[in-house]
Design a protein around this motif. Sequence first.
Motif, mmCIF file in Angstrom:
data_model
loop_
_atom_site.group_PDB
_atom_site.id
_atom_site.type_symbol
_atom_site.label_atom_id
_atom_site.label_comp_id
_atom_site.label_asym_id
_atom_site.label_seq_id
_atom_site.Cartn_x
_atom_site.Cartn_y
_atom_site.Cartn_z
ATOM 1 N N ARG A 20 2.522 -1.850 4.680
ATOM 2 C CA ARG A 20 1.314 -2.666 4.635
ATOM 3 C C ARG A 20 1.232 -3.402 3.299
ATOM 4 N NH1 ARG A 20 -0.476 2.261 5.928
ATOM 5 N NH2 ARG A 20 -1.679 2.441 3.986
ATOM 6 N N GLU A 39 -0.805 -4.833 0.340
ATOM 7 C CA GLU A 39 -2.100 -4.516 -0.275
ATOM 8 C C GLU A 39 -2.787 -5.764 -0.801
ATOM 9 O OE1 GLU A 39 -2.177 -2.107 -3.951
ATOM 10 O OE2 GLU A 39 -3.507 -0.775 -2.831
ATOM 11 N N LYS A 40 -2.066 -6.556 -1.614
ATOM 12 C CA LYS A 40 -2.686 -7.776 -2.136
ATOM 13 C C LYS A 40 -1.616 -8.716 -2.682
ATOM 14 C CE LYS A 40 -3.693 -5.623 -6.614
ATOM 15 N NZ LYS A 40 -4.746 -5.349 -7.618
ATOM 16 N N ALA A 53 0.818 -1.202 0.000
ATOM 17 C CA ALA A 53 0.000 0.000 0.000
ATOM 18 C C ALA A 53 0.856 1.257 0.000
ATOM 19 C CB ALA A 53 -0.934 -0.001 1.220
ATOM 20 N N ASN A 54 2.066 1.183 0.568
ATOM 21 C CA ASN A 54 2.938 2.361 0.670
ATOM 22 C C ASN A 54 4.391 1.980 0.407
ATOM 23 O OD1 ASN A 54 2.885 0.769 2.957
ATOM 24 N ND2 ASN A 54 3.194 2.468 4.365
#
Length: 453
Positions: free
Chosen positions: A423, A425-426, A262-263
């Motif tokens: 984090r 994300e997928k 995510a980041n």
Amino acid sequence: MKAQSDELFVRFHVNGRSIREEEQSYDSIREERESSTGHRCFSVYFSSPIPGEEVMLEKQLTGHRVDRSICAWFWDQADSFKSLPVIASPTHYLFQIVRDGITFLACTQVEMPPLMAIEFLCRVADVLSDYLGGLNEDLVKDNFIIVYELLDEMIDNGFPLTTEPNILREMIAPPNLVSKMLSVVTGNASNVSDTLPSGAGSCVPWRPTDPKYSSNEVYVDLVEEMDAIVNRDGELVKCEIYGEVQMSSQLTGFPDLTLSFANPSVLEDMRFHPCVRFRPWESHQVLSFVPPDGQFKLMSYRVKKLKNTPLYVKPQITSDSGTCRVSVLVGIRSDPGKTIESITLSFQLPHCVSSADLSSNHGTVTILSNKVTCTWTIGRIPSDKTPCLSGTLALETGLERLHVYPTFKVGFKIMGIALSGLRIEKLDLKTIPPRLYKGFRAQTRAGEFDVRL
């Protein structure tokens, strides 16, 4: 690196006894292999870290022999080279890493990329630790032949060859009680398989050709260590995270995975497993790869210049008239949202301390019998009080005040969170097998967390 002129060898420096019988045993196995396959084996140096001691084991990795006297020169200058990974001697270039008290030393007489030698030494240390269940002098000696066989497969004529643990396990069986008993009964001490690993004929050498599983599973772990330095004024001098993305993959066939964060902008100093395609990461910050089978480290990274730590430590030491009064408070600075567990605080007692009387209002305090190390095991921070360590230190006769102050080392563990803020994300599979299970976990623990006075 030129194969004709490179001389790269590995020396493992440990304390210990001579192992001539094991070396002679391996020599007979080596001659048998050479006569049947034509493969030229090399040699490795195991020598004591005490200058002048006998070299225990030697493994040359190219045909041109490097004289073992380079070890004597290295140990004569060892105090000057403790923190240097690359050393230029009058005749050679040396590369060293230290793992669990063992110095891994490589040498060459020609210029070469330093990171290549250092990375190879790191791979050797990781593979030995994985095979032997740890890394110390006794384990290396007890598994002398396996160490020889592993190095035979990991490098060829000075060039790194097979360094993937999953493939090496198919080529050389890890040591266990059954294999040791069979070697005694049959007289065959070799652990090398007679067949090539299944990945040898594949375009993806780190993965078997066609593994099959009834239950397809892939799990991702974010494992982070926080390194921090706090000065005597309580100011955070340094705080950064070293993290690893560890995976466990049991997937049928030839899966193609993509992992995105995510980041990803928080990441620095990334290192990738050879399975990662660099171009997708460079353009879109997406990890695209065909995973090895089993457990492996997908990547490592750093997150620098963090602003705070989850714990605070406030030590106070005052000394007068030959006595020191000690008080240390430990508490939560910023709540990470998860329980902070396994909190410990340890410090070395100064040499001028003759006796110590320390206690705490929470946890247990342990002082080793040699009066060198004090360890305070806190566990979890209670909600009704702030843990406090207090007591006195008696100085040696003739000393009025303490002039050398200890450094407090903090340990902790937090499950379910990555303090770097990274984090996942997928995780996607291009070809999704039936009944696929995916899982994600995170944990953060203390690395070199020092509070100085």
